[in-house]
Write a protein that holds these residues in place. Structure first.
Motif, mmCIF file in Angstrom:
data_model
loop_
_atom_site.group_PDB
_atom_site.id
_atom_site.type_symbol
_atom_site.label_atom_id
_atom_site.label_comp_id
_atom_site.label_asym_id
_atom_site.label_seq_id
_atom_site.Cartn_x
_atom_site.Cartn_y
_atom_site.Cartn_z
ATOM 1 N N LYS A 124 7.764 56.660 42.911
ATOM 2 C CA LYS A 124 8.469 57.370 41.856
ATOM 3 C C LYS A 124 8.341 58.881 42.054
ATOM 4 O O LYS A 124 9.314 59.630 41.955
ATOM 5 C CB LYS A 124 7.890 56.977 40.496
ATOM 6 C CG LYS A 124 8.654 57.577 39.336
ATOM 7 C CD LYS A 124 8.088 57.098 38.019
ATOM 8 C CE LYS A 124 8.888 57.663 36.866
ATOM 9 N NZ LYS A 124 8.390 57.168 35.563
ATOM 10 N N GLN A 125 7.144 59.313 42.374
ATOM 11 C CA GLN A 125 6.915 60.739 42.584
ATOM 12 C C GLN A 125 7.684 61.240 43.786
ATOM 13 O O GLN A 125 8.233 62.344 43.779
ATOM 14 C CB GLN A 125 5.416 61.012 42.764
ATOM 15 C CG GLN A 125 4.581 60.757 41.517
ATOM 16 C CD GLN A 125 5.025 61.629 40.353
ATOM 17 O OE1 GLN A 125 5.400 62.782 40.525
ATOM 18 N NE2 GLN A 125 5.004 61.077 39.157
ATOM 19 N N ILE A 126 7.733 60.432 44.841
ATOM 20 C CA ILE A 126 8.472 60.825 46.038
ATOM 21 C C ILE A 126 9.944 61.027 45.695
ATOM 22 O O ILE A 126 10.573 62.002 46.102
ATOM 23 C CB ILE A 126 8.308 59.760 47.139
ATOM 24 C CG1 ILE A 126 6.889 59.810 47.689
ATOM 25 C CG2 ILE A 126 9.332 59.981 48.265
ATOM 26 C CD1 ILE A 126 6.564 58.658 48.633
ATOM 27 N N ASP A 127 10.495 60.095 44.915
ATOM 28 C CA ASP A 127 11.907 60.195 44.564
ATOM 29 C C ASP A 127 12.166 61.406 43.681
ATOM 30 O O ASP A 127 13.133 62.142 43.868
ATOM 31 C CB ASP A 127 12.347 58.921 43.846
ATOM 32 C CG ASP A 127 13.863 58.861 43.745
ATOM 33 O OD1 ASP A 127 14.491 58.628 44.793
ATOM 34 O OD2 ASP A 127 14.403 59.060 42.656
ATOM 35 N N LEU A 128 11.309 61.653 42.730
ATOM 36 C CA LEU A 128 11.484 62.818 41.862
ATOM 37 C C LEU A 128 11.386 64.101 42.671
ATOM 38 O O LEU A 128 12.127 65.058 42.441
ATOM 39 C CB LEU A 128 10.410 62.814 40.761
ATOM 40 C CG LEU A 128 10.575 61.725 39.709
ATOM 41 C CD1 LEU A 128 9.379 61.738 38.766
ATOM 42 C CD2 LEU A 128 11.851 61.922 38.921
ATOM 43 N N GLY A 129 10.490 64.111 43.654
ATOM 44 C CA GLY A 129 10.353 65.276 44.519
ATOM 45 C C GLY A 129 11.614 65.512 45.322
ATOM 46 O O GLY A 129 12.045 66.639 45.509
ATOM 47 N N ALA A 130 12.235 64.446 45.794
ATOM 48 C CA ALA A 130 13.464 64.569 46.561
ATOM 49 C C ALA A 130 14.565 65.165 45.709
ATOM 50 O O ALA A 130 15.320 66.024 46.154
ATOM 51 C CB ALA A 130 13.870 63.198 47.090
ATOM 52 N N TRP A 131 14.654 64.726 44.477
ATOM 53 C CA TRP A 131 15.664 65.275 43.576
ATOM 54 C C TRP A 131 15.425 66.757 43.337
ATOM 55 O O TRP A 131 16.343 67.566 43.340
ATOM 56 C CB TRP A 131 15.631 64.547 42.227
ATOM 57 C CG TRP A 131 16.479 63.329 42.231
ATOM 58 C CD1 TRP A 131 16.055 62.034 42.298
ATOM 59 C CD2 TRP A 131 17.916 63.277 42.155
ATOM 60 N NE1 TRP A 131 17.138 61.199 42.287
ATOM 61 C CE2 TRP A 131 18.283 61.918 42.191
ATOM 62 C CE3 TRP A 131 18.914 64.250 42.063
ATOM 63 C CZ2 TRP A 131 19.624 61.521 42.137
ATOM 64 C CZ3 TRP A 131 20.237 63.848 42.012
ATOM 65 C CH2 TRP A 131 20.578 62.500 42.051
ATOM 66 N N ALA A 132 14.184 67.133 43.136
ATOM 67 C CA ALA A 132 13.860 68.531 42.882
ATOM 68 C C ALA A 132 14.234 69.387 44.075
ATOM 69 O O ALA A 132 14.755 70.492 43.924
ATOM 70 C CB ALA A 132 12.373 68.669 42.579
ATOM 71 N N GLU A 133 14.005 68.863 45.281
ATOM 72 C CA GLU A 133 14.350 69.628 46.475
ATOM 73 C C GLU A 133 15.857 69.787 46.600
ATOM 74 O O GLU A 133 16.346 70.826 47.005
ATOM 75 C CB GLU A 133 13.806 68.922 47.712
ATOM 76 C CG GLU A 133 12.336 69.204 47.933
ATOM 77 C CD GLU A 133 11.827 68.504 49.185
ATOM 78 O OE1 GLU A 133 12.610 68.320 50.113
ATOM 79 O OE2 GLU A 133 10.641 68.135 49.179
ATOM 80 N N GLU A 134 16.599 68.751 46.256
ATOM 81 C CA GLU A 134 18.051 68.816 46.355
ATOM 82 C C GLU A 134 18.618 69.895 45.441
ATOM 83 O O GLU A 134 19.611 70.532 45.745
ATOM 84 C CB GLU A 134 18.666 67.463 45.976
ATOM 85 C CG GLU A 134 18.801 66.546 47.186
ATOM 86 C CD GLU A 134 19.490 65.247 46.817
ATOM 87 O OE1 GLU A 134 20.460 65.296 46.048
ATOM 88 O OE2 GLU A 134 19.045 64.198 47.292
ATOM 89 N N LYS A 135 17.969 70.094 44.310
ATOM 90 C CA LYS A 135 18.431 71.105 43.364
ATOM 91 C C LYS A 135 18.446 72.480 43.992
ATOM 92 O O LYS A 135 19.285 73.310 43.701
ATOM 93 C CB LYS A 135 17.487 71.144 42.152
ATOM 94 C CG LYS A 135 17.869 70.180 41.060
ATOM 95 C CD LYS A 135 17.032 70.500 39.827
ATOM 96 C CE LYS A 135 17.037 69.360 38.844
ATOM 97 N NZ LYS A 135 16.072 69.601 37.763
ATOM 98 N N TYR A 136 17.479 72.728 44.873
ATOM 99 C CA TYR A 136 17.368 74.053 45.460
ATOM 100 C C TYR A 136 18.104 74.179 46.785
ATOM 101 O O TYR A 136 18.071 75.216 47.411
ATOM 102 C CB TYR A 136 15.881 74.406 45.644
ATOM 103 C CG TYR A 136 15.156 74.461 44.335
ATOM 104 C CD1 TYR A 136 15.399 75.517 43.451
ATOM 105 C CD2 TYR A 136 14.267 73.473 43.959
ATOM 106 C CE1 TYR A 136 14.765 75.567 42.242
ATOM 107 C CE2 TYR A 136 13.624 73.515 42.749
ATOM 108 C CZ TYR A 136 13.871 74.565 41.891
ATOM 109 O OH TYR A 136 13.238 74.615 40.687
#
Ligand SMILES: [Zn+2]
Length: 63
Positions: free
Chosen positions: A31-43
């Motif tokens: 779950k954390q990995i996926d949330l991290g991926a989303w956060a990176e995509e934002k930037y």
């Protein structure tokens, strides 16, 4: 028959149940990995570096 979904991060079969608080992920880690991926995509701006609107007036003044 339990509902089974694929973990979006690792593809592992995950039982979709009240017991699994990380669903649809298999674990908190995924779950954390996926949330991290989303956060990176934002930037990440598709198509290259973003244009800074603050630079435009300065560039016009120089030219
Ligand atoms: Zn997983």
């Amino acid at each position: 028959m339990p509902t089974v979904v694929d973990c979006p991060t690792c593809g592992k079969k995950v039982e979709w149940s009240e017991k699994n608080k990380y669903r649809p992920f298999c674990s908190e880690r995924c779950k954390q990995i996926d949330l991290g991926a989303w956060a990176e995509e934002k930037y990440t701006i598709p198509g290259g570096a973003p244009t800074d609107p603050l630079d435009d007036p300065l560039d016009e003044g120089k030219q």
